[in-house]
Design a protein around this motif. Structure first.
Motif, mmCIF file in Angstrom:
data_model
loop_
_atom_site.group_PDB
_atom_site.id
_atom_site.type_symbol
_atom_site.label_atom_id
_atom_site.label_comp_id
_atom_site.label_asym_id
_atom_site.label_seq_id
_atom_site.Cartn_x
_atom_site.Cartn_y
_atom_site.Cartn_z
ATOM 1 N N ARG A 95 0.851 -1.187 0.000
ATOM 2 C CA ARG A 95 0.000 0.000 0.000
ATOM 3 C C ARG A 95 0.895 1.249 0.000
ATOM 4 O O ARG A 95 2.064 1.192 0.379
ATOM 5 N N THR A 139 -11.830 6.843 3.356
ATOM 6 C CA THR A 139 -12.978 7.109 4.230
ATOM 7 C C THR A 139 -13.676 8.418 3.873
ATOM 8 O O THR A 139 -14.895 8.519 3.892
ATOM 9 N N LYS A 155 -12.969 1.911 1.581
ATOM 10 C CA LYS A 155 -12.966 2.102 3.030
ATOM 11 C C LYS A 155 -14.322 2.609 3.507
ATOM 12 O O LYS A 155 -15.033 3.299 2.762
ATOM 13 N N ARG A 198 -12.276 0.770 8.907
ATOM 14 C CA ARG A 198 -11.084 1.525 9.328
ATOM 15 C C ARG A 198 -11.353 2.415 10.547
ATOM 16 O O ARG A 198 -10.617 3.359 10.824
HETATM 17 C C1 PEP Z 1 -5.077 5.668 3.886
HETATM 18 O O1 PEP Z 1 -5.229 4.449 4.057
HETATM 19 O O2 PEP Z 1 -4.078 6.149 3.368
HETATM 20 C C2 PEP Z 1 -6.139 6.577 4.318
HETATM 21 C C3 PEP Z 1 -6.149 7.847 3.944
HETATM 22 O O3 PEP Z 1 -7.025 5.989 5.122
HETATM 23 P P1 PEP Z 1 -8.495 6.454 5.524
HETATM 24 O O4 PEP Z 1 -9.185 6.824 4.257
HETATM 25 O O5 PEP Z 1 -9.051 5.248 6.189
HETATM 26 O O6 PEP Z 1 -8.318 7.591 6.465
#
Ligand code: PEP
Ligand code: E4P
Length: 338
Positions: free
Chosen positions: A126, A185, A207, A237
């Motif tokens: 990732r 998210t 997410k 998440r």
């Molecule tokens: C990420 O995984 O880089 C991220 C921004 O996560 P989230 O969208 O869950 O905050």
């Protein structure tokens, strides 16, 4: 679908509803109770939705019984979906670890983080090249330069890459480098983005919105599925609650709940949930034990200088433990670490 009539509803109100539903091609079954009448509807629910039933005279409530999402629902799909990301399976009997830096910063940092990801048992890398930041003054990611670094690291390590896209206008470009597109998210209900990733022909990591219900999350997945793309992996998440001890509250129950409602794989991000390094391994353990299809974790060779989310990145000394707990718990829950 069921219409619950108000206590004072008249016979004319009820007859008008029955007439409306039958003229829309449905069937209406009236059950009269002592103080309330309910009308059970059989037929095309989407068509009933357009009739404005809740606003008709005498109606107290309209309850939907079947799930509003169709393509991602388990109701219409017997087998569990296994999503293949450049040959790496997510879902089914597999347990998949995805790891890497929160943000791509330099070629050296990304390569080193990829080595750490491998040591943690990860089959996928990732790393964000486009970062959705709360502050417009915070590091926003390297953009296409970051994608090139990721592609180069894939070349050197063989690890397929998962990376976030934040704008529908960038989907084609990001998809030309990525093996899996991440919708974060903050963008879970960016419907134009969901449709664009649905059209991109790449697997999608979706997410959960930090304030989204599980149903809203599945409706977001439905937007992607509706474009003909069922290669979707859901990621819990953490959600916003009153609790301040963690960055977000990991809704661990969302894993079995979502797995019961959908055929799509469900993974967990313990890094963005807990927000603190010392919580990542315990939360990973909980996620794998409860039957998540995988975890996605942040690792960084020098978190103290990280441009994004350093406090939640695992260190060198944590990697073997993540790998061992993933392998052991995966086996106990009848899965194989991919
Ligand atoms: C990420 O995984 O880089 C991220 C921004 O996560 P989230 O969208 O869950 O905050
Ligand atoms: C990282 O992955 C996200 O971009 C990050 O969590 C955003 O949070 P912040 O901008 O509030 O630091």
């Amino acid at each position: 679908m069921v219409i619950v009539m108000a206590p004072g509803a008249t016979a004319d109100n009820i007859d008008a509803l029955v007439e409306l539903v039958t003229s829309a091609g449905g069937e209406a079954y009236v059950t009269r109770g002592v103080s309330r009448t309910i009308i059970g509807l059989v037929g095309d629910v989407e068509r009933f939705q357009d009739l404005g039933l809740a606003a008709k005279p005498g109606v107290s409530d309209v309850l939907r019984i079947s799930a509003p999402y169709k393509l991602v629902s388990r109701e219409n799909h017997d087998s569990r979906t296994v999503v293949s990301v450049r040959g790496v399976p997510i879902g089914g009997d597999n347990m998949t670890v995805i790891a890497g830096p929160c943000a791509v910063e330099t070629p050296e940092q990304t390569l080193e983080a990829a080595r750490m990801a491998r040591a943690a048992g990860a089959a996928l890398l990732r790393g964000g090249a486009y970062k959705p930041r709360t502050s417009p003054y915070a590091f926003q990611g390297l953009g296409e330069e970051g994608l090139k670094i990721l592609a180069d690291v894939r070349e050197k390590t063989g690890l397929p890459i998962v990376t976030e896209v934040v704008d529908a206008a960038d989907v084609e470009l990001v998809a030309s480098y990525a093996d899996m597109l991440q919708v974060g998210t903050r963008n879970m209900q960016n419907f134009a983005l969901l449709q664009a990733v649905g059209d991109a022909g790449k697997p999608v990591l979706l997410k959960r919105g930090m304030s989204a219900t599980i149903e809203e999350w599945l409706m977001a997945a439905e937007y992607i599925a509706q474009r003909g793309n069922l290669d979707i992996v859901l990621c819990e998440r953490g959600i916003r609650t009153f609790e301040k001890a963690t960055r977000n509250t990991l809704d661990i129950s969302a894993v079995p709940v979502a797995q019961n409602l959908t055929h799509l794989p469900v993974i967990v991000d313990p890094s963005h949930s807990g927000g603190k390094r010392d919580l990542v391994l315990p939360l990973s353990r909980a996620a794998i034990a409860i039957g998540a299809d995988g975890v996605i974790v942040d690792v960084h060779p020098s978190p103290e200088t990280a441009l994004c989310d350093g406090p939640q990145a695992l260190l060198e000394e944590d990697l073997a433990e993540l790998r061992d707990l993933s392998a052991t718990l995966a086996t106990l829950s009848g899965r194989t670490l991919t």
